[in-house]
Enzyme design. Structure first.
Site, PDB file in Angstrom:
ATOM      1  N   LYS A 162       0.837  -1.196   0.000  1.00 35.52           N
ATOM      2  CA  LYS A 162       0.000   0.000   0.000  1.00 35.52           C
ATOM      3  C   LYS A 162       0.875   1.249   0.000  1.00 35.52           C
ATOM      4  CE  LYS A 162      -3.807  -1.987   2.765  1.00 35.52           C
ATOM      5  NZ  LYS A 162      -4.929  -1.789   1.836  1.00 35.52           N
ATOM      6  N   ARG A 169     -10.064 -11.843   2.000  1.00 34.15           N
ATOM      7  CA  ARG A 169     -10.906 -12.907   1.442  1.00 34.15           C
ATOM      8  C   ARG A 169     -10.204 -14.265   1.508  1.00 34.15           C
ATOM      9  NH1 ARG A 169     -11.100  -9.402  -3.855  1.00 34.15           N
ATOM     10  NH2 ARG A 169     -11.024  -7.904  -2.139  1.00 34.15           N
TER      11      ARG A 169
END
Length: 458
Positions: free
Chosen positions: A235, A309
């Protein structure tokens, strides 16, 4: 100190003229243009220095939803701003007194664990209340989530999280099981192990169980990424600033089971929380790697920042093996969810029209706001991989939906409700209800839903 809070929706009749010292204070209403509209407040001047009772007049005209009443209560607490006993006084039968009291209580939140100068504590006692115990139970759960989100990531190791869970559920009839990395490997939790392998801190998998003999059994999975750097798909620096929030789902799941047990709801709840850090290192998973999940399906990892996920998939598959009546999950899963709905609304995605409708119904005009997004099967082609059963990202568009479609692959066709709380789990700035930081969003929504299910356990 005692404060009388007088709640009125009109300046007509005896609402004001019956107040103590009205004649001496009526100019205050004129100066403050007080018309009893919602959120308007005026402290009456205390002309008797020996009188330890103060009076706060509060307007309620226009308050209709639980959110508005909770917000009003929080504003009352902020206005008072100090320890005191509070006596609520009203002649109206149309006020949501519970929500006002809840709002007063929630306004007392404070997180100054890392400040050298501590903020003064505010403890409010509502006199003659029939709601104190239920409100305190809810506040304890919400404040626990806020604290867990607000702790710095360096503090928030899997071991630390487990110790906080033990403290949260002590003296409650909740069974806790804790499993380590060796167990995760032995039980084919490829997603959890894969995401965690870039960090020096080994992963954990916590399971909590309440009321296993209830007719209605619910599995609740919470995403526990204790810090998300993005892994090798790193990020930006600004994107990492709030990534200690990425375990809000796991904290919410534990707060929910604690509250369900405290309220004695007639449902069984089993919580599953994989706990990992997503860090870049020479041992981290790489874009293009393929992970084999608990249920044998394989996932090509194209973006290591789409990691939630992956750990959720293992937990969902493991929970589905126990054949619960319903699977729920809660996660700060996608930025796409709050691009779609903003930062105050939780996304609901489900494979069951019935349960999605019941979740929305149980939270209509309540403190938390939710909106359903479609589980559009036409987008399944976006998660198709050329070398594995699926890939872990469907691209930029419809990101909340494609993430949910990945999760659906692991629920084994059991009814399932997915909550994406990436937006409302964290307040970007302070408001009456939420100081900047963790909000505890999701606790009330899930408990409202479970309360509805407990009334009809079919």
């Amino acid at each position: 100190m005692k404060i009388e809070v007088v709640l009125i929706d009109s300046v007509d009749g005896n609402n004001l003229t019956s107040l103590k010292n009205y004649d001496e204070n009526k100019n205050l209403f004129e100066i403050n243009k007080f018309e009893a509209k919602k959120n308007q407040m005026v402290f009456l001047a205390n002309l008797d220095s020996s009188d330890e009772v103060s009076t706060l007049v509060v307007g309620t005209k226009g308050c209709e939803t639980a959110y508005e009443f909770v917000n009003l209560g929080s504003l009352i607490g902020k206005k008072i701003g100090q320890d005191c006993d509070i006596q609520l006084i009203s002649k109206s039968d149309n006020l949501d007194i519970f929500s006002i009291e809840f709002g007063i209580a929630i306004s007392s939140y404070n997180f100054d664990n890392f400040k050298s100068k501590k903020n003064p504590e505010r403890n409010f006692k509502i006199l003659d209340s029939s709601h104190n115990e239920e409100i305190q139970n809810k506040i304890d759960s919400i404040f626990w989530v806020r604290d867990m989100v607000n702790y710095p990531a360096i503090t928030k190791s899997p071991d630390f999280f487990e110790e906080q869970v033990k403290e949260l559920i002590k003296n409650l009839n909740i069974k806790l099981e804790s499993y380590d990395e060796e167990w995760l490997r032995e039980n084919n939790m490829g997603g959890v192990v894969g995401v965690a392998q870039g960090s020096e801190r080994p992963p954990k998998f916590l399971i909590g169980e309440y009321n296993p003999d209830a007719k209605k059994q619910i599995a609740l999975i919470g995403k526990g990424v204790l810090f998300d750097s993005g892994g090798l798909s790193l990020k930006s620096p600004s994107g990492m600033e709030t990534m200690k929030t990425d375990m809000a789902g796991a904290a919410t799941a534990w707060a929910v089971i604690k509250l369900v047990a405290s309220l004695g709801l007639n449902v069984g709840v089993k919580v599953y929380t994989p706990l990992v850090e997503n860090m870049p290192s020479s041992t981290a998973i790489r874009p293009g790697d393929v992970l084999k999940m608990r249920n044998g399906k394989t996932v090509e990892v194209l973006n290591t920042d789409a990691e939630g996920r992956l750990i959720m998939a293992d937990a969902l598959a493991f929970a589905a093996e126990k054949k619960p009546d319903l699977i729920c999950d809660v996660a700060t899963l996608t930025g796409a969810s709050y691009v779609a709905l903003g930062v105050d609304i939780g996304a609901v995605i489900s494979n069951s029209e019935k349960y999605a409708a019941e979740f929305i119904k149980s939270n209509k005009n309540q403190v938390e706001s939710y909106h359903e997004l479609p589980l559009f099967q036409g987008y399944k082609s976006l998660i198709k991989s050329s070398i594995a059963d699926m890939k872990n990202t469907g691209g930029r568009f419809g990101g909340a939906i494609t993430a949910a479609l990945i999760l659906e692959e692991f629920v084994d066709e059991i009814p399932w409700v997915h909550l994406d709380i990436a937006g409302p789990a964290r307040a970007r700035s302070s408001s009456a209800l939420n100081p900047e930081g963790g909000t505890g969003f999701g606790v009330i929504g899930l408990v409202n839903f479970f309360k509805l299910l407990s009334k009809n356990p079919q």
